[in-house]
Each structure stands twice: as structure tokens, then as C-alpha cells.
Design a protein around this motif. Structure first.
Motif, PDB file in Angstrom:
ATOM      1  N   ASP A  98       0.828  -1.206   0.000  1.00 32.37           N
ATOM      2  CA  ASP A  98       0.000   0.000   0.000  1.00 32.37           C
ATOM      3  C   ASP A  98       0.860   1.253   0.000  1.00 32.37           C
ATOM      4  O   ASP A  98       0.504   2.264  -0.630  1.00 32.37           O
ATOM      5  CB  ASP A  98      -0.912   0.006   1.234  1.00 32.37           C
ATOM      6  N   ALA A  99       1.984   1.212   0.701  1.00 29.03           N
ATOM      7  CA  ALA A  99       2.870   2.373   0.732  1.00 29.03           C
ATOM      8  C   ALA A  99       3.449   2.658  -0.650  1.00 29.03           C
ATOM      9  O   ALA A  99       3.517   3.818  -1.080  1.00 29.03           O
ATOM     10  CB  ALA A  99       3.988   2.149   1.748  1.00 29.03           C
ATOM     11  N   ARG A 100       3.872   1.596  -1.384  1.00 27.06           N
ATOM     12  CA  ARG A 100       4.411   1.807  -2.739  1.00 27.06           C
ATOM     13  C   ARG A 100       3.327   2.350  -3.668  1.00 27.06           C
ATOM     14  O   ARG A 100       3.589   3.224  -4.510  1.00 27.06           O
ATOM     15  CB  ARG A 100       4.974   0.489  -3.275  1.00 27.06           C
ATOM     16  N   LYS A 101       2.104   1.854  -3.520  1.00 27.09           N
ATOM     17  CA  LYS A 101       0.999   2.348  -4.352  1.00 27.09           C
ATOM     18  C   LYS A 101       0.714   3.815  -4.053  1.00 27.09           C
ATOM     19  O   LYS A 101       0.534   4.629  -4.979  1.00 27.09           O
ATOM     20  CB  LYS A 101      -0.250   1.505  -4.090  1.00 27.09           C
ATOM     21  N   LEU A 102       0.691   4.178  -2.771  1.00 27.71           N
ATOM     22  CA  LEU A 102       0.451   5.571  -2.398  1.00 27.71           C
ATOM     23  C   LEU A 102       1.572   6.474  -2.887  1.00 27.71           C
ATOM     24  O   LEU A 102       1.327   7.591  -3.363  1.00 27.71           O
ATOM     25  CB  LEU A 102       0.307   5.675  -0.884  1.00 27.71           C
ATOM     26  N   GLU A 103       2.809   5.981  -2.803  1.00 27.71           N
ATOM     27  CA  GLU A 103       3.942   6.787  -3.261  1.00 27.71           C
ATOM     28  C   GLU A 103       3.874   7.024  -4.755  1.00 27.71           C
ATOM     29  O   GLU A 103       4.234   8.095  -5.248  1.00 27.71           O
ATOM     30  CB  GLU A 103       5.236   6.081  -2.862  1.00 27.71           C
ATOM     31  N   ALA A 104       3.379   6.023  -5.495  1.00 29.11           N
ATOM     32  CA  ALA A 104       3.232   6.195  -6.943  1.00 29.11           C
ATOM     33  C   ALA A 104       2.113   7.173  -7.279  1.00 29.11           C
ATOM     34  O   ALA A 104       2.218   7.934  -8.246  1.00 29.11           O
ATOM     35  CB  ALA A 104       2.958   4.834  -7.595  1.00 29.11           C
ATOM     36  N   GLU A 105       1.048   7.176  -6.488  1.00 32.48           N
ATOM     37  CA  GLU A 105      -0.069   8.086  -6.758  1.00 32.48           C
ATOM     38  C   GLU A 105       0.296   9.535  -6.446  1.00 32.48           C
ATOM     39  O   GLU A 105      -0.223  10.447  -7.077  1.00 32.48           O
ATOM     40  CB  GLU A 105      -1.283   7.673  -5.920  1.00 32.48           C
ATOM     41  N   GLY A 106       1.150   9.746  -5.469  1.00 31.93           N
ATOM     42  CA  GLY A 106       1.566  11.097  -5.137  1.00 31.93           C
ATOM     43  C   GLY A 106       0.637  11.749  -4.124  1.00 31.93           C
ATOM     44  O   GLY A 106      -0.377  11.183  -3.715  1.00 31.93           O
ATOM     45  N   PRO A 107       0.968  12.973  -3.703  1.00 29.62           N
ATOM     46  CA  PRO A 107       0.156  13.668  -2.688  1.00 29.62           C
ATOM     47  C   PRO A 107      -1.252  13.959  -3.197  1.00 29.62           C
ATOM     48  O   PRO A 107      -1.468  14.185  -4.388  1.00 29.62           O
ATOM     49  CB  PRO A 107       0.933  14.967  -2.429  1.00 29.62           C
ATOM     50  N   ALA A 108      -2.204  13.977  -2.261  1.00 32.50           N
ATOM     51  CA  ALA A 108      -3.599  14.281  -2.568  1.00 32.50           C
ATOM     52  C   ALA A 108      -3.988  15.591  -1.899  1.00 32.50           C
ATOM     53  O   ALA A 108      -3.293  16.090  -1.016  1.00 32.50           O
ATOM     54  CB  ALA A 108      -4.512  13.146  -2.084  1.00 32.50           C
ATOM     55  N   ASP A 109      -5.110  16.160  -2.353  1.00 37.25           N
ATOM     56  CA  ASP A 109      -5.591  17.413  -1.774  1.00 37.25           C
ATOM     57  C   ASP A 109      -5.909  17.221  -0.294  1.00 37.25           C
ATOM     58  O   ASP A 109      -6.481  16.191   0.086  1.00 37.25           O
ATOM     59  CB  ASP A 109      -6.849  17.891  -2.502  1.00 37.25           C
ATOM     60  N   PRO A 110      -5.574  18.211   0.548  1.00 41.30           N
ATOM     61  CA  PRO A 110      -5.812  18.057   1.997  1.00 41.30           C
ATOM     62  C   PRO A 110      -7.250  18.375   2.394  1.00 41.30           C
ATOM     63  O   PRO A 110      -7.495  19.202   3.268  1.00 41.30           O
ATOM     64  CB  PRO A 110      -4.819  19.063   2.597  1.00 41.30           C
TER      65      PRO A 110
END
Length: 641
Positions: A165-177
Motif C-alpha cells: 500500500d505504501a508503494r501504491k500511495l507513493e506512486a499516486e503522489g500527494p492528494a488534496d488536503p
């Protein structure tokens, strides 16, 4: 951007004054919120004006065809019309960060729908709260929180060993807060009231005292209900029919969790006013009640009550933005124009058809009668034509008069603008003197604070400050009121300090007494603890024991077998345990009685075992008894093999 509330009407009577009557309106800098304590002019205008003069001429806007605001009915020597009761209007609208540019364009009159704006007055719009670059600051905060939340989410996932999940999130990049929503994470709002409460449509009609009271109350309400930097911007617009204040709110909240870490989100609903629209209306009604305004209609409550009683629900009123309303009005006007034109064309066609039918009928009759009727019709037509020509001439004359009146009004308006420009140096002089007085007041206040121990000098400096402020009272009444309030606060502070010092001394005395009592108690407890420890050792060693009461002796402690031999040693031992003698006596008594009970139980058990063996022996056969005797005499190995 915002529509007109039904409570902020689109029409109504104007506040009229006799021609050339002048009204002085002072819309000074707002000091209602600590976010912004100085007056700021509109960003896209030329010169800052802290105090300005407006000369009211009731026929300027009526005769000026260039005016963009709604044309009101014209009255001659009419009396001012001011309503004393009206509902305060408070509305919120969702706003995405990318919409801040559009908000800025509307606020600075840089484009968009400006038909309802008198752009000559736009330079008088005021910034009441917010620092320069507040929009860039919000965008920067969003970018920073987007990065922060992404890093926190990654850290939380890795801490739970969720590497996929961490690698997937890192690939997606930051999201709006902020959480996904259709309205946007920010809120823009507007506060206003019916224009007739101010005095009419437009700045020239307004009562300056009501405008000032409304501005101060509104800013106090916003600062109180949007604390800790939630209120990012507020500006007052005076270039439309009703005075109103636009504002922008950003609410940050912390959302810690094990799965996502320490998240910081934009969530407008964390503020109670935005969470409950009805609650916001209630608080607004309470805040503005001091200046005579009331809460709006309780429509939501009426709908709930009707639903509970099983009655038909009242029609839900929809908010209509001003631009949409004006577009709808233009469409209605175009449709009415087309309808009138179509009716005229239909009537003309019917008239032509009737004429043709009449001509056919006339041909069938005698020529003489036809000529007579034709002459009569011609005469009537000539009369109608002459009547229409007279009407046209009258209309042209009225148009010429109106044009002359408009030219005169424009010339008068230019004269007034020139007078206002001529007064600007004087206004600047007032501002400079006011700034000098304020600087002098601040210096005197600092001196008083630095020399609080010199009471006589403080009183003398306060009197000097009051003399200076009395000399400027006509020009700076607000500054004098502020000084009186500061003096009152100073006296209250001195009284509070004296009371606090007396309370502190009394508290210190009580603390010292309590410390002394605690110290004595601790010493006494330490002595008793040592005595108890020595007594326990003596009881455990058998030097002291408890003696039960008998016929010739009373119950009490007595020396045991391990007691000291000499009388002096025994006296020293008694001296050591005397502080805890009741406790040692109780312990020795408990030990003695406990041993007595234990020994009694053991004796009873042995007696029961002996009785049991005795009973068994009586039941044995002679052979068993002989065998037991042999075992008892020679041991277990001496029995038969």
C-alpha cells in the motif's frame, strides 16, 4: 457571486433630500478585528482615503444615464425613508482554491458582471481584514499540507508493514488536503441587510452612523465566530445599492489516526456556524440585535413543524445569484418586447385585412358613397396623424429637456467630484494630525506603563493626555472614547493587581503554615514508623509478647524469653517503641491470638487423628493387631516377606 436574498430587496423607496442639500458621511478605518487594524483602500484604485466626504444630490443618479445601479423612482422634496426593523442577511457558499482568482476579480471589479456596480465609487471599497497576499498564503498552506499528509500517510503504512500500500500511495503522489465534496473546502460569505435600513439605494442615500454600526457589529461577529486565523479576508463594498461585506473563511483541523498518521485537513464543517446554517442565523440575529436588526424567517423550522403535523410543506425558497437574476430580467424584457412587437404586427395585419374587406365592400356600393366614406376615413387618418405628430414633437421636446437635465446633472456631478478632490489635501491633513495624536497617545501610554510605581506622575500624564484629546474631540471622538476606556481598564487592572498581591500574600502564609504542619506530621510519622519497625522486630524475636488476662493478672504486654536481661536495656527498649506503643500492643495481641488459634486447630486435628486410629484398632482382627505390633517394634521390613 452572491444573489440577492428576498430580504435584501430589488426595489423600494429612496431616501430623498432637497436639491443641493449636503450630507457628510464618514466611513473611517475599521478597528473591529485584530487581523487588520489599519484602513486599506481597494487594490486596483489610485489613492487611499481614510476619511472622505460625500455630497448627496438626490437627482444625480436619476438623471445620469451612465449610472449602472438600478434606477429608482424620482421624488421631489421627499422625506427620507428609513426602515427601523429588518432581518440581517448571512449567507455562505462553497469555494475551491482555484476559485480564489474569480473572487479576487469580483472584489477588485476587474471583470465579470458589473452592470449593478457604480464603478466611480469602487475606489471607496474597504479591506477590513486580511494581509496582502492572503490568497497565495492559502495556496501555500494547501501545498504544504498536501506534502505533510502524504508523508504522514506513508509513515503510518510503513509502521504497519503495509509496504504494498505504501508503494501504491507513493506512486499516486500527494492528494488534496480535504475530503471530496461538491461545494469546496473553503467558504465565502456575505453579510448585509435591506438597503432601506441604511437609508436607500446607494452611498449618497445611506446614514453614516448606521453604516458604521453595521460594519463594527459585523466585524466583531466575524472575529468572534471565526477565531485562530479562520477569517482570512473581509472587504466592504459601497459601490452597490446596499452596503455589504464579503469574507473568506479557511478552517484547518487535525485528524490523527493509526492508518493515516497525523493528517491536517481543510474542513469547513468543524466551525459550528458552517456546520449548522440555522445555528449561524441564530447567532447572527443575537449579534445584530444590538443595532435593531433581527433574525431572518425560520423557514427550516416551519417546514419541520409542518412535516410533523402532516400539513403541506411551505415552498422551499431558492437563492438566485444577482447575475442570474439580471439575466432572467433581461430575458423577460426581451420576451415582452417580442410579444408586444408580435401583437402590433398581428394587429397591423388584421387592420390591413379589414381594410381590404372594406375596400371590396366599398367597390360594390356606389362610387359617391365610397368617395364620401373614403374622405371621412382620410379626414380621420389625418387627425390621427396630426395627433401622433404632436405626440412625437412633445416626446422630442421632453427628450431634449431630459438631455439638458442630464447634462446639467453630469456637470453638477463633475463639480462635486472636483470638490471632493479639492478636499483630499484637507483630509490628508486630518489624517496626519490624527496620526500625530495617536502616536503621542501611544507614547504617553508606554510612559505610564514604565513608571507604574509613581502614582502622582501617572495621574499627571493622564490629565495631559485628556487635555490633548479634549482639544481634538471634535475631530477624533473615537480616540477620546478609546482613551477613557483605557483609563478605566487601567484602574481596574491596578485594583486587580492589588487584590492579587493581597491574595498572593495570604496564600503564601497559608502555604507556609501548611508546609510546617506537613513537616511536623512527616517527622512524627517517621518516628512512629521507626518505633513500629522496632516493635515488630521485638515481637518477631519473642522479646515482647501478649499476655491474656487471668484471675490475678490483667491482659497486656509482657517480656518474653528473648527480652533484654538488664533493667536499663529494657527501659531503653521501651523508650524506642513508646511512640508506637498502641500499634505494637495491637500487633502483639494479634500475633498471640493468631498463634493461639493456629495451635488450637492443630491440637484439634491431632486429637481427631488419634480418635480415628483408636477406633480403627478396636475394629482390627487379632492378626492385624499382631502385625501392627511387629511393625511398630521392628519397622516395616520386619513383617512377612
Amino acid at each position: 457571486m452572491f444573489g440577492r436574498s428576498p430580504d435584501c430587496d430589488r426595489g423600494g423607496d429612496r431616501r430623498g433630500y432637497p436639491p443641493r442639500e449636503r450630507q457628510v458621511a464618514i466611513l473611517g478605518p475599521s478597528q473591529d478585528c485584530n487581523l487588520h487594524s489599519e484602513y486599506k483602500p481597494h487594490k486596483n484604485k489610485n489613492k487611499p482615503i481614510g476619511i472622505f466626504f460625500v455630497f448627496a444630490e438626490t437627482q444625480i443618479r436619476e438623471a445620469d444615464p451612465s449610472s449602472k445601479m438600478t434606477v429608482q423612482p424620482k421624488f421631489t422634496n421627499s422625506k427620507p425613508v428609513i426602515i427601523d426593523e429588518a432581518p440581517v442577511v448571512l449567507r455562505f457558499a462553497g469555494l475551491f482554491p482555484q476559485g480564489l482568482g474569480k473572487f479576487k476579480m469580483h472584489d477588485e471589479r476587474g471583470g465579470g458582471d458589473l452592470d449593478h456596480v457604480d464603478q466611480e465609487l469602487s475606489r471607496l471599497n474597504q479591506v477590513l481584514a486580511g494581509e496582502p497576499g492572503w490568497q497565495q498564503q492559502i495556496r501555500g498552506e494547501i501545498a504544504e499540507m498536501r506534502r505533510h499528509n502524504h508523508e504522514e500517510h506513508l509513515r503510518a503504512l510503513r509502521a504497519k508493514s503495509r509496504m504494498k500500500d505504501a508503494r501504491k500511495l507513493e506512486a499516486e503522489g500527494p492528494a488534496d488536503p480535504w475530503r471530496s465534496c461538491s461545494r469546496g473546502p473553503l467558504r465565502e460569505g456575505i453579510i448585509t441587510v435591506n438597503k432601506d435600513w441604511f437609508g436607500g439605494a446607494g452611498l449618497l442615500e445611506w446614514d453614516p452612523e448606521r453604516v458604521s454600526a453595521f460594519r463594527k457589529t459585523a466585524m466583531s461577529f466575524l472575529c468572534e465566530n471565526f477565531p485562530s486565523g479562520q477569517l482570512r479576508y473581509a472587504s466592504a463594498h459601497v459601490d452597490e445599492e446596499a452596503y455589504h461585506i464579503h469574507f473568506v473563511v479557511a478552517v484547518w483541523t487535525e485528524k490523527p489516526s493509526a492508518n493515516r498518521g497525523h493528517q491536517i485537513l481543510l474542513q469547513a464543517s468543524e466551525n459550528p456556524l458552517i456546520k449548522s446554517y440555522e445555528h449561524a442565523q441564530d447567532l447572527a440575529g443575537e449579534a445584530f440585535e444590538t443595532i435593531g436588526l433581527a433574525r431572518g424567517e425560520r423557514r427550516a423550522e416551519a417546514r419541520r413543524q409542518a412535516r410533523a403535523e402532516g400539513k403541506p410543506l411551505p415552498e422551499k425558497r431558492q437563492h438566485v445569484p444577482p447575475s442570474k437574476w439580471r439575466a432572467e430580467e433581461r430575458q423577460k424584457a426581451q420576451a415582452e418586447k417580442k410579444r408586444i412587437l408580435g401583437d402590433a404586427q398581428d394587429e397591423a395585419k388584421a387592420t390591413v385585412e379589414n381594410g381590404r374587406d372594406l375596400a371590396k365592400a366599398t367597390v360594390k356600393k356606389s362610387r359617391k358613397r365610397a368617395i364620401k366614406e373614403a374622405r371621412a376615413r382620410k379626414q380621420r387618418t389625418a387627425q390621427e396623424t396630426a395627433k401622433m405628430i404632436r405626440r412625437r414633437n412633445t416626446a422630442e421636446a421632453e427628450a431634449v429637456q431630459n438631455k439638458k437635465a442630464a447634462d446639467a446633472a453630469n456637470a453638477l456631478k463633475r463639480e462635486i467630484v472636483a470638490e471632493v478632490g479639492a478636499l483630499e489635501p484637507r483630509v490628508k491633513g486630518y489624517e496626519a494630525r490624527a496620526e500625530e495624536a495617536a502616536e503621542k497617545f501611544r507614547a504617553e501610554t508606554a510612559a505610564r506603563k514604565a513608571e507604574e510605581e509613581k502614582r502622582a506622575r501617572v495621574i499627571q500624564e493622564r490629565q495631559q493626555a485628556e487635555q490633548v484629546l479634549n482639544a481634538k474631540k471634535a475631530e477624533k471622538s473615537d480616540l477620546a472614547a478609546q482613551l477613557r476606556l483605557l483609563v478605566q481598564h487601567r484602574r481596574q487592572a491596578e485594583k486587580a493587581v492589588a487584590e492579587a498581591q493581597a491574595a498572593r500574600l495570604a496564600e503564601e502564609k497559608r502555604l507556609q503554615e501548611a508546609e510546617e504542619k506537613v513537616r511536623l506530621k512527616a517527622t512524627e510519622a517517621e518516628v512512629i514508623t521507626d518505633a513500629i519497625e522496632s516493635g515488630l522486630d521485638l515481637v518477631a524475636d519473642g522479646a515482647i509478647c501478649w499476655r491474656e488476662a487471668s484471675a490475678d493478672q490483667q491482659a497486656g504486654l509482657t517480656w518474653g524469653a528473648a527480652a533484654p536481661d538488664t533493667k536499663g536495656a529494657r527501659a531503653e527498649t521501651l523508650k524506642e517503641i513508646r511512640p508506637a506503643m498502641p500499634m505494637v500492643t495491637r500487633i502483639a495481641q494479634l500475633v498471640a491470638r493468631t498463634l493461639k488459634r493456629v495451635l488450637a486447630k492443630e491440637r484439634q486435628k491431632l486429637k481427631q487423628d488419634a480418635d480415628y486410629v483408636r477406633a480403627l484398632r478396636q475394629k482390627w482382627e487379632p492378626e492385624d493387631a499382631a502385625r501392627l505390633s511387629r511393625i511398630s517394634l521392628g519397622g516395616i521390613d520386619s513383617g512377612p516377606k
